[in-house]
Design an enzyme around this catalytic site. Structure first.
Site, mmCIF file in Angstrom:
data_model
loop_
_atom_site.group_PDB
_atom_site.id
_atom_site.type_symbol
_atom_site.label_atom_id
_atom_site.label_comp_id
_atom_site.label_asym_id
_atom_site.label_seq_id
_atom_site.Cartn_x
_atom_site.Cartn_y
_atom_site.Cartn_z
ATOM 1 N NE ARG A 55 49.649 36.627 16.813
ATOM 2 C CZ ARG A 55 49.762 35.362 16.391
ATOM 3 N NH1 ARG A 55 50.957 34.813 16.255
ATOM 4 N NH2 ARG A 55 48.704 34.651 16.103
ATOM 5 C CE1 TYR A 107 61.588 54.366 31.845
ATOM 6 C CE2 TYR A 107 60.865 52.092 31.662
ATOM 7 C CZ TYR A 107 60.583 53.441 31.623
ATOM 8 O OH TYR A 107 59.309 53.861 31.366
ATOM 9 C CG ASP A 185 67.287 50.787 27.623
ATOM 10 O OD1 ASP A 185 67.281 51.602 26.681
ATOM 11 O OD2 ASP A 185 66.309 50.621 28.380
ATOM 12 C CE LYS A 210 60.277 56.847 26.714
ATOM 13 N NZ LYS A 210 61.035 55.955 27.565
HETATM 14 C C1 LIG Z 1 60.812 54.698 28.276
HETATM 15 C C2 LIG Z 1 61.921 53.746 28.507
HETATM 16 C C3 LIG Z 1 61.725 52.353 28.479
HETATM 17 C C4 LIG Z 1 60.361 51.729 28.320
HETATM 18 O O1 LIG Z 1 59.827 51.974 27.062
HETATM 19 P P1 LIG Z 1 58.244 52.097 26.776
HETATM 20 O O2 LIG Z 1 58.213 52.342 25.307
HETATM 21 O O3 LIG Z 1 57.727 53.226 27.595
HETATM 22 O O4 LIG Z 1 57.623 50.796 27.184
HETATM 23 C C5 LIG Z 1 62.826 51.536 28.649
HETATM 24 N N1 LIG Z 1 64.065 52.046 28.865
HETATM 25 C C6 LIG Z 1 64.288 53.381 28.920
HETATM 26 C C7 LIG Z 1 65.663 53.881 29.165
HETATM 27 C C8 LIG Z 1 63.234 54.268 28.743
HETATM 28 O O5 LIG Z 1 63.461 55.584 28.814
#
Ligand SMILES: *Cc1c(COP(=O)(O)O)cnc(C)c1O
Length: 397
Positions: A55, A107, A185, A210
């Site tokens: 961890r 988001y 982000d 993503k």
């Molecule tokens: C999908 C997404 C998240 C969240 O990520 P997860 O891996 O699904 O928890 C945060 N910000 C953006 C812009 C996203 O597309």
């Protein structure tokens, strides 16, 4: 044999090699998946190698963190079990009574965390739809964080990161004891297209789920910073909270990121072709795509994105309302109707009915999310096939 850390290599070289030295004992070019949860010690509190307990740190997560830090041009990378966990951890690092400022069309999961979780431990958030003009007046003595996402989801509006960073820098001149930090982000563009730290951000976060992993088979998150102080705070919480990715997911995501430059470039070129085809279609009301010269912030795109690439995300409004948007998504053959983005395969969705259904119609429309809006995550299939698929689906509505 092993890349020299004192030399500055270009993106593609770092993507393939950073955090990925060959194994010194076996010579394996690709790191083994290290599943062990615990590591032997030669005396009490004297580990044999660098690791004690998985961890806290493990070889696969370490390698991945080093790779993404290198790709974002930052000093430290921290991986998490999801993008949402990365977001939660950063917000959890704020002192009780802190104030945060966020763009309005952030988001959905981030909005939910700000408005329904962070408030329960005394962190209040102000959302703004024009951060560039309003930020200065929204800053309070207790403000400690500014959160932006560029381009935004799903309308792909672009925020000038350097401009926001400069406002914060000015404000921080008189609050050295309690500086505000800027989080970006960068999920929608990936580190290949945009590096927010270079424009003045303090932390960059990604949903690795993503583009970085890019194959729609891992849920993971990452944060990168060059600040030792922010790193120490987040590293402590990473271990204390324990929302860490498994060695196997870390290994898969690291493998995915080795081709990020190829995938991001291809997705971007394909999306550009799709956006250009949509613009001239008589079935389309409006197209949102940062790679179009007609995008309202194209000047920022040219400064902020590598080679002015628009990224792989496109959204557009169709004639015929919600029904037509739904029909379009049911008529594509290459594009799969599904949520998420950033994978090798092309996806389409209707935000008002799917990813943004939790927001009231009035709120949604304020940020341009009409019932007739379709969002595309353009993949890396053949560009002709993708454009043809979009055109034939438009004919069906
Ligand atoms: C999908 C997404 C998240 C969240 O990520 P997860 O891996 O699904 O928890 C945060 N910000 C953006 C812009 C996203 O597309």
């Amino acid at each position: 044999m092993t890349i020299d850390s004192s030399k500055t290599y270009k993106f593609a070289t770092l993507a393939v090699h950073a955090g990925s030295p060959h194994d010194p004992t076996t010579g394996a070019v690709i790191p083994a998946i290290s599943l062990s949860t615990t590591f032997a010690q030669s005396g009490a509190a004297v580990p044999v190698g660098e690791y004690e307990y998985s961890r806290s740190a493990n070889p696969n997560r370490d390698g991945f963190e080093k790779a993404i830090a290198a790709l974002e041009g930052g000093k430290h990378g921290l991986a998490f079990s999801s993008g949402s966990a990365a977001t939660a951890l950063i917000l959890q690092s704020l002192a009780q009574g802190s104030h945060a400022i966020s763009i309005g069309d952030v988001y959905g999961g981030t909005h939910r965390y700000f408005s329904r979780v962070a408030v329960t431990h005394g962190v209040e958030t102000t959302f703004t739809n024009s951060i560039k003009d309003e930020l200065e007046s929204l800053i309070r003595p207790e403000t400690s964080l500014v959160w932006i996402e560029s381009p935004s989801n799903p309308t792909l509006s672009v925020t000038d990161i350097a401009h926001v960073a400069n406002i914060i820098k000015q404000a921080n001149l008189s609050r050295a004891d309690k500086p505000i930090f800027l989080v970006v982000d960068n999920t929608f563009l990936s580190p290949y297209v945009q590096n927010p730290l270079a424009h003045g951000a303090d932390i960059v976060v990604h949903s690795v789920t993503k583009y970085i992993n890019g194959h729609s088979d891992v849920v993971m998150g990452v944060a990168v910073t060059s600040s030792d102080e922010l790193h120490d705070r987040l590293r402590f919480l990473q271990n204390a909270v324990g929302a860490v990715p498994s060695p196997f997911d870390s290994w898969l995501a690291h493998r995915g990121c080795k081709t990020l430059h190829l995938r991001a470039k291809t997705a971007s070129n394909n999306a550009q072709r799709v956006a250009e085809a949509l613009v001239v279609s008589d079935k389309v009301i409006a197209v949102n795509y940062p790679g179009l010269k007609t995008h309202p912030n194209y000047d920022v795109v040219q400064r902020q994105h590598r080679d002015s690439l628009g990224g792989g995300m496109v959204s557009f409004r169709v004639k015929g309302g919600a029904e037509a948007a739904n029909k379009f998504c049911q008529s594509t053959k290459v594009f799969v109707l599904a949520e998420s983005l950033g994978g090798i395969e092309s996806l389409c969705e209707v935000p008002a009915a799917m990813t943004h259904a939790g927001i009231s119609k009035e709120q949604r429309e304020l940020s341009g999310v009409y019932d007739d809006l379709v969002r595309l995550s353009v993949g890396i299939e053949d560009e002709e096939d993708i454009v043809q698929d979009v055109l034939q689906a438009l004919e069906q509505i």
